[in-house]
Design an enzyme around this catalytic site. Sequence first.
Site, PDB file in Angstrom:
ATOM      1  N   THR A  42       0.833  -1.206   0.000  1.00  0.00           N
ATOM      2  CA  THR A  42       0.000   0.000   0.000  1.00  0.00           C
ATOM      3  C   THR A  42       0.862   1.247   0.000  1.00  0.00           C
ATOM      4  OG1 THR A  42      -1.755  -1.191   1.185  1.00  0.00           O
ATOM      5  CG2 THR A  42      -1.877   1.198   1.171  1.00  0.00           C
ATOM      6  N   ASP A  92       2.924   5.157   6.555  1.00  0.00           N
ATOM      7  CA  ASP A  92       3.135   3.715   6.545  1.00  0.00           C
ATOM      8  C   ASP A  92       1.797   3.006   6.387  1.00  0.00           C
ATOM      9  OD1 ASP A  92       4.468   1.301   6.698  1.00  0.00           O
ATOM     10  OD2 ASP A  92       5.369   1.678   8.652  1.00  0.00           O
ATOM     11  N   ALA A  94      -0.315  -0.880   7.710  1.00  0.00           N
ATOM     12  CA  ALA A  94      -0.450  -1.689   8.920  1.00  0.00           C
ATOM     13  C   ALA A  94      -1.116  -3.002   8.547  1.00  0.00           C
ATOM     14  CB  ALA A  94      -1.264  -0.949   9.978  1.00  0.00           C
ATOM     15  N   GLY A 106       4.466  -5.488  10.611  1.00  0.00           N
ATOM     16  CA  GLY A 106       5.667  -6.274  10.518  1.00  0.00           C
ATOM     17  C   GLY A 106       5.652  -7.478   9.609  1.00  0.00           C
ATOM     18  N   GLY A 108       6.125  -7.366   6.572  1.00  0.00           N
ATOM     19  CA  GLY A 108       7.236  -7.117   5.660  1.00  0.00           C
ATOM     20  C   GLY A 108       8.591  -7.203   6.330  1.00  0.00           C
ATOM     21  N   GLU A 114      10.743   0.805  11.071  1.00  0.00           N
ATOM     22  CA  GLU A 114       9.505   1.578  10.970  1.00  0.00           C
ATOM     23  C   GLU A 114       9.191   2.257  12.292  1.00  0.00           C
ATOM     24  OE1 GLU A 114       7.216  -1.104   7.563  1.00  0.00           O
ATOM     25  OE2 GLU A 114       6.939  -1.560   9.686  1.00  0.00           O
TER      26      GLU A 114
END
Length: 246
Positions: A42, A92, A94, A106, A108, A114
């Site tokens: 995203t 970011d 989520a 997390g 990724g 982050e």
Amino acid sequence: MLDMDASSIIEQAKLNACDYACRHLYDKYGDALVVGVGTGSTVKLLITKCRDFFTKRVLVPSSHDTLLHLVSLGLNTAVDPAGVDDIDLYIDGADEVSGKLDLVKGRGGAFLREKSLAVRSRVRMYVVDYTKYTGLNHIYVKPIPIEVVPVSVKYVIRKLQELGYGEPLLRMGTGKDGPVVSDNGNFIVDYRLLKPVEDPLSLHNTLKLVHGVIETGIFPSNLVDIVVVGEPAGVRVLGKNTGGRE
């Protein structure tokens, strides 16, 4: 596996979230000079759709993957996070968002960097699709990623089992043999919760006390200012002094 119709609906929701977020960036944060950038599909979509906004900023990427995506778009103003103290805006995604705006991040594998960017930022904005927002007053849906020093991984797994909050599992690679290794050279343990957690910050603090644990993927609501939730026919905006659909 999602059928094409379901996949298309989610992709449309992501597009709606990114369209709104892009407009919001120009309207509210046009004066932001230093921008932290998270990791994930995203976030990549938002960067691509809102490339002109990012062109004019000093960018602080949270991962090698994000850095490579920025460079691929000609955005060459990225700097090493270690050299930045203050960040005007952090953007970011989520994996799970509760009704209290506690987050789980997390998947990724970049959650340590982050979070390091989020704690240094004046404003934190997260962009997600509707499948990530539960509306519940607890976290439970997604496993909690935990970054662990490799030499302590067996000890950490045993201690996580003894704590009794969930079932720990060392994350294994799919493109190579062996464990997933983070950008920081550490292993990741996924902690699948056995029951809802209504106080994620308390759980985070408990996990951090285990020797060998470096960071967790729990982002408590004090690291969240605004969440843009993309829906099939619009967006829901949540956070400080926000709320409702558009």
